[in-house]
Design an enzyme around this catalytic site. Sequence first.
Site, PDB file in Angstrom:
ATOM      1  N   ARG A 212       9.511  -3.629  37.160  1.00 28.07           N
ATOM      2  CA  ARG A 212       8.068  -4.366  37.669  1.00 28.07           C
ATOM      3  C   ARG A 212       8.430  -5.245  38.845  1.00 28.07           C
ATOM      4  O   ARG A 212       7.594  -5.198  39.732  1.00 28.07           O
ATOM      5  CB  ARG A 212       7.716  -5.261  36.479  1.00 28.07           C
TER       6      ARG A 212
ATOM      7  N   GLU B 184      22.964  -9.198  25.082  1.00 29.87           N
ATOM      8  CA  GLU B 184      23.124  -9.717  23.647  1.00 29.87           C
ATOM      9  C   GLU B 184      24.566  -8.890  22.984  1.00 29.87           C
ATOM     10  O   GLU B 184      25.468  -9.613  22.539  1.00 29.87           O
ATOM     11  CB  GLU B 184      22.356  -9.514  23.040  1.00 29.87           C
TER      12      GLU B 184
END
Length: 184
Positions: free
Chosen positions: A67, A104
Amino acid sequence: MKTLTPEDKAFLLDSIRDVKDFPKPGIVFKDISTLLKDPKAFGFLMDHLKERYEEREIDFIAGIDSRGFIFGSALADRLKKGFVPIRKHGKLPYTTIGEKYALEYGFDEIEIHIDAFKCDKEKPKVLLIDDLIATGGTANAAANLIDKSGAECIEACFVINLTFLRGDEELKKITPVYSVLEID
Ligand code: AMP
């Protein structure tokens, strides 16, 4: 340079849709497609960014996959600057340099072409742009990659900063950070 009023910010924020539990439970996804399809909101945002950066010395605008490409290329065209895509690993066809960053679980990597910022300047000035900063992992890697390439990141710009995640804290040690909208 015009700073946005609370009303301006509310107008932009209202054009962005919240999608709960996407892409996984507990995440509120900030969907900027609703801003993009509204010519008043998109135009207002791009006018603001043009005004902020038109007096700055900038050689390239680098947008983060994917984006960041939308806002970065629209701004590059308005400012008559070159646009450089910072892509996810394995997407660019020519010789690349990359920067890994922790997720993560595991890691990810972003890349640019080795000659992405090549121009007649020894240390080209680059404006980094993305739609949103969350944990800051991607943006930090992007700023490090710009540095590694021999260019200088003059600022990192985001439409949205999820300030409660404090993703900009590390980034501010490398480059100035500007966020149009802050959400806490
Ligand atoms: P981070 O590396 O954690 O700062 O994540 C930033 C990247 O993930 C940006 O390219 C965003 O487009 C995307 N992203 C992360 N969290 C969100 C969210 N809540 N809504 C929309 N995009 C997000």
